[in-house]
Design an enzyme around this catalytic site. Sequence first.
Site, mmCIF file in Angstrom:
data_model
loop_
_atom_site.group_PDB
_atom_site.id
_atom_site.type_symbol
_atom_site.label_atom_id
_atom_site.label_comp_id
_atom_site.label_asym_id
_atom_site.label_seq_id
_atom_site.Cartn_x
_atom_site.Cartn_y
_atom_site.Cartn_z
ATOM 1 N N CYS A 134 0.896 -1.453 0.107
ATOM 2 C CA CYS A 134 0.005 -0.065 -0.020
ATOM 3 C C CYS A 134 0.886 1.092 -0.050
ATOM 4 O O CYS A 134 0.585 2.279 -0.704
ATOM 5 C CB CYS A 134 -0.958 0.126 1.142
ATOM 6 S SG CYS A 134 -2.017 -1.342 1.175
ATOM 7 N N ASP A 135 1.858 1.101 0.875
ATOM 8 C CA ASP A 135 2.779 2.459 0.870
ATOM 9 C C ASP A 135 3.468 2.680 -0.410
ATOM 10 O O ASP A 135 3.603 3.647 -0.936
ATOM 11 C CB ASP A 135 3.885 2.304 1.935
ATOM 12 C CG ASP A 135 3.308 2.984 3.048
ATOM 13 O OD1 ASP A 135 2.108 3.557 3.381
ATOM 14 O OD2 ASP A 135 3.926 2.675 4.327
ATOM 15 N N THR A 136 3.811 1.504 -1.116
ATOM 16 C CA THR A 136 4.904 1.460 -2.075
ATOM 17 C C THR A 136 3.855 1.962 -3.563
ATOM 18 O O THR A 136 4.156 2.893 -4.438
ATOM 19 C CB THR A 136 5.485 0.583 -2.551
ATOM 20 O OG1 THR A 136 4.734 -0.718 -2.630
ATOM 21 C CG2 THR A 136 6.828 0.271 -1.438
#
Length: 195
Positions: free
Chosen positions: A178-180
Amino acid sequence: MDSHDMVNRKLLQGVRVLDLTNVLSGPFATLHLALLGAEVIKIENPLEGDLARKLGNVPALNERLMGTSFLAQNANKKSLTLNLKEPEARAIFMKLAARADVVVENFRPGVMDRLGLSYEVLSGVNPGLIYCAISGFGQTGPDAMKPAYDQIIQGLSGVMAINGDERLNPLRTGFPVCDTVGGLNAALRHHGSPL
């Protein structure tokens, strides 16, 4: 420009980015801008710096504030420390913003406003400035102030519910997807084109 120069020129060469991001989604976004040729200036608080400086699987690097997570996301960037709570540091940042093309931040909504460095203020000294604010739940709305690290978004999105098996479910993915993905979207989306 000859063909050799065209081959060696990077897409974002000549673009200056002020990077006020921490941990993963923001630093991952600005890393990609740097890899595309932008001049990225990472600006950190002189007291603590990016939290990722203490994150990684090599304790000795973490102790030296050069954790592997920090090193991986901040390659090809210049570095500057400014305590943006101080008037002198804000004045320096304003001078930098006047000559920048992009500002990227991933503070909680409202932090830049409280610092006196909102988009409205910065665009007053640089009308062409592109301003990217990365947050988990947007800048306004009922969930805007909620924390949004990768595992929180994985849980809320249902990703954890489809990962694992009958013994280990729900299960966070090993990679911070999700962050990437959020970072890539921040880096590569601006009205359908990079930035």
